[in-house]
Design a protein around this motif. Structure first.
Motif, PDB file in Angstrom:
ATOM      1  N   LYS A 219       0.829  -1.211   0.000  1.00 21.57           N
ATOM      2  CA  LYS A 219       0.000   0.000   0.000  1.00 21.57           C
ATOM      3  C   LYS A 219       0.861   1.258   0.000  1.00 21.57           C
ATOM      4  O   LYS A 219       0.581   2.220  -0.729  1.00 21.57           O
ATOM      5  CB  LYS A 219      -0.915  -0.010   1.221  1.00 21.57           C
ATOM      6  CG  LYS A 219      -1.889   1.165   1.268  1.00 21.57           C
ATOM      7  CD  LYS A 219      -2.847   1.041   2.450  1.00 21.57           C
ATOM      8  CE  LYS A 219      -3.837   2.200   2.469  1.00 21.57           C
ATOM      9  NZ  LYS A 219      -4.802   2.082   3.597  1.00 21.57           N
ATOM     10  N   GLU A 220       1.925   1.271   0.806  1.00 24.67           N
ATOM     11  CA  GLU A 220       2.825   2.434   0.854  1.00 24.67           C
ATOM     12  C   GLU A 220       3.544   2.628  -0.476  1.00 24.67           C
ATOM     13  O   GLU A 220       3.733   3.766  -0.943  1.00 24.67           O
ATOM     14  CB  GLU A 220       3.837   2.253   1.986  1.00 24.67           C
ATOM     15  CG  GLU A 220       3.228   2.367   3.382  1.00 24.67           C
ATOM     16  CD  GLU A 220       4.185   1.955   4.482  1.00 24.67           C
ATOM     17  OE1 GLU A 220       4.071   2.480   5.615  1.00 24.67           O
ATOM     18  OE2 GLU A 220       5.066   1.099   4.222  1.00 24.67           O
ATOM     19  N   ILE A 221       3.940   1.528  -1.085  1.00 27.27           N
ATOM     20  CA  ILE A 221       4.616   1.609  -2.391  1.00 27.27           C
ATOM     21  C   ILE A 221       3.655   2.134  -3.454  1.00 27.27           C
ATOM     22  O   ILE A 221       4.037   2.946  -4.313  1.00 27.27           O
ATOM     23  CB  ILE A 221       5.192   0.238  -2.776  1.00 27.27           C
ATOM     24  CG1 ILE A 221       6.386  -0.095  -1.886  1.00 27.27           C
ATOM     25  CG2 ILE A 221       5.617   0.223  -4.251  1.00 27.27           C
ATOM     26  CD1 ILE A 221       6.940  -1.497  -2.073  1.00 27.27           C
TER      27      ILE A 221
ATOM     28  N   GLY B  73      -3.685   5.871  -6.797  1.00 24.10           N
ATOM     29  CA  GLY B  73      -4.687   6.312  -5.846  1.00 24.10           C
ATOM     30  C   GLY B  73      -5.023   5.250  -4.821  1.00 24.10           C
ATOM     31  O   GLY B  73      -5.398   5.571  -3.699  1.00 24.10           O
ATOM     32  N   ASN B  74      -4.897   3.985  -5.208  1.00 26.47           N
ATOM     33  CA  ASN B  74      -5.131   2.901  -4.256  1.00 26.47           C
ATOM     34  C   ASN B  74      -4.296   1.685  -4.637  1.00 26.47           C
ATOM     35  O   ASN B  74      -3.840   1.566  -5.788  1.00 26.47           O
ATOM     36  CB  ASN B  74      -6.623   2.538  -4.163  1.00 26.47           C
ATOM     37  CG  ASN B  74      -7.172   2.039  -5.489  1.00 26.47           C
ATOM     38  OD1 ASN B  74      -6.846   0.934  -5.935  1.00 26.47           O
ATOM     39  ND2 ASN B  74      -7.999   2.860  -6.130  1.00 26.47           N
ATOM     40  N   GLU B  75      -4.122   0.773  -3.692  1.00 27.01           N
ATOM     41  CA  GLU B  75      -3.226  -0.364  -3.915  1.00 27.01           C
ATOM     42  C   GLU B  75      -3.781  -1.374  -4.910  1.00 27.01           C
ATOM     43  O   GLU B  75      -3.032  -2.102  -5.553  1.00 27.01           O
ATOM     44  CB  GLU B  75      -2.943  -1.060  -2.585  1.00 27.01           C
ATOM     45  CG  GLU B  75      -4.172  -1.634  -1.905  1.00 27.01           C
ATOM     46  CD  GLU B  75      -3.871  -2.145  -0.515  1.00 27.01           C
ATOM     47  OE1 GLU B  75      -3.100  -3.114  -0.396  1.00 27.01           O
ATOM     48  OE2 GLU B  75      -4.395  -1.534   0.448  1.00 27.01           O
TER      49      GLU B  75
ATOM     50  N   MET C 208      -1.747  -3.102  -7.848  1.00 23.88           N
ATOM     51  CA  MET C 208      -1.524  -4.546  -7.952  1.00 23.88           C
ATOM     52  C   MET C 208      -1.994  -5.092  -9.313  1.00 23.88           C
ATOM     53  O   MET C 208      -1.332  -5.927  -9.920  1.00 23.88           O
ATOM     54  CB  MET C 208      -2.227  -5.267  -6.808  1.00 23.88           C
ATOM     55  CG  MET C 208      -1.579  -5.023  -5.453  1.00 23.88           C
ATOM     56  SD  MET C 208      -2.239  -6.070  -4.112  1.00 23.88           S
ATOM     57  CE  MET C 208      -3.887  -5.397  -3.947  1.00 23.88           C
ATOM     58  N   ARG C 209      -3.134  -4.583  -9.783  1.00 21.86           N
ATOM     59  CA  ARG C 209      -3.654  -5.032 -11.071  1.00 21.86           C
ATOM     60  C   ARG C 209      -2.709  -4.668 -12.213  1.00 21.86           C
ATOM     61  O   ARG C 209      -2.392  -5.490 -13.070  1.00 21.86           O
ATOM     62  CB  ARG C 209      -5.036  -4.409 -11.309  1.00 21.86           C
ATOM     63  CG  ARG C 209      -5.657  -4.747 -12.654  1.00 21.86           C
ATOM     64  CD  ARG C 209      -7.025  -4.085 -12.797  1.00 21.86           C
ATOM     65  NE  ARG C 209      -6.979  -2.654 -12.534  1.00 21.86           N
ATOM     66  CZ  ARG C 209      -6.537  -1.769 -13.433  1.00 21.86           C
ATOM     67  NH1 ARG C 209      -6.085  -2.153 -14.613  1.00 21.86           N
ATOM     68  NH2 ARG C 209      -6.551  -0.477 -13.120  1.00 21.86           N
ATOM     69  N   GLN C 210      -2.227  -3.426 -12.199  1.00 22.77           N
ATOM     70  CA  GLN C 210      -1.350  -2.980 -13.276  1.00 22.77           C
ATOM     71  C   GLN C 210       0.019  -3.647 -13.190  1.00 22.77           C
ATOM     72  O   GLN C 210       0.618  -3.995 -14.210  1.00 22.77           O
ATOM     73  CB  GLN C 210      -1.199  -1.453 -13.227  1.00 22.77           C
ATOM     74  CG  GLN C 210      -0.735  -0.848 -14.541  1.00 22.77           C
ATOM     75  CD  GLN C 210      -0.976   0.644 -14.575  1.00 22.77           C
ATOM     76  OE1 GLN C 210      -0.241   1.393 -13.931  1.00 22.77           O
ATOM     77  NE2 GLN C 210      -1.989   1.067 -15.316  1.00 22.77           N
TER      78      GLN C 210
END
Length: 261
Positions: free
Chosen positions: A228-230, A237-239, A243-245
């Motif tokens: 989340k921090e990364i 805008g959100n984790e 993660m998806r990309q």
């Protein structure tokens, strides 16, 4: 084509008027540097600075200063039927005033031509001929490409885009959306996207995604930051979008990537 006479940055007083009811008699190129009036074949035009006209020499014309000093670059030519084909190929119109927005580069070429025309140096005729061709080709390019910029302006804008691209890869979290980048570069969104791809060979969105993913890889391999921090540090805008990309580009999740290092 052959230059008859030529003048660079020539100024006339506020009373200046050139009136040729039977036409000038030979082709004349004017780079217009101050507001002026032009009457061409009986039609009057109020002309902005940074305009041009290429008189055929056959059409009745009259022009002069508009209240103040009138300044222009001017070149009289002797041309052949082959030269007329050259102008037609370049799509340069005769007897039509057109506003260019910036004539700085063209005026610099006229400056060089003026020196060469009155020079007795080696190859001055050959140099004059080449620069005359370049002058008209540059003019044609301006007419065909409304987004054309002078060399100085183009260099300044390119430098801005190079800086923006560096920031995309160095600090992706600081990069706004495409609209914001376009505003930062002083361009419209479509103009910015077009020039960016033309300059770098990839779209700005491709670079933004690549910059985020490369930065994420670095942080995953060199820090203990959470996913989340990364995601935040890479401009997401959100984790979940991150993660998806990341998985779409790398074939594995951020956590799987970190565990394989």
């Amino acid at each position: 084509m052959k230059i008859g006479t030529i003048g660079y940055n020539h100024s006339h007083d506020s009373e200046f008027v050139l009136d040729k009811p039977n036409g000038i008699g030979c082709p004349l190129l004017l780079l217009i540097k101050t507001p002026a009036f032009f009457e061409i074949d009986g039609v009057r035009h109020i002309v902005k600075e940074n305009s041009f006209i290429f008189f055929s020499g056959k059409v009745p014309c009259k022009y002069g200063s508009l209240n103040n000093v009138y300044t222009d670059d001017w070149v009289f030519f002797e041309i052949t039927p082959k030269d007329e084909e050259f102008f037609a190929d370049l799509e340069i119109p005769f007897d039509k005033v057109m506003h260019l927005g910036n004539i700085e580069e063209l005026s610099r070429i006229v400056h060089i031509l003026t020196y060469e025309h009155y020079s007795a140096g080696f190859y001055h005729s050959e140099i004059e001929e080449r620069y005359t061709e370049i002058l008209f080709m540059k003019l044609s390019r301006i007419l065909k490409d409304k987004s054309y910029l002078s060399d100085n302006a183009l260099s300044e804008r390119n430098n801005k885009l190079v800086y923006i691209r560096n920031q995309i890869y160095i600090a992706p979290e600081s990069i706004p959306d495409v609209e914001g980048l376009a505003a930062e570069s002083g361009m419209s969104r479509s103009g910015f996207q077009h020039l960016y791809k033309k300059l770098f060979g990839v779209s700005v969105m491709t670079d933004i995604i690549n910059g985020r993913i490369e930065n994420a890889k670095r942080l995953l391999s060199s820090t203990n930051l959470t996913v989340k921090e990364i995601a935040v540090k890479c401009g997401y805008g959100n984790e979940y979008n991150f993660m998806r990309q990341f998985k779409s580009r790398c074939g594995q999740t951020p956590t799987q990537y970190r565990n394989c290092i």
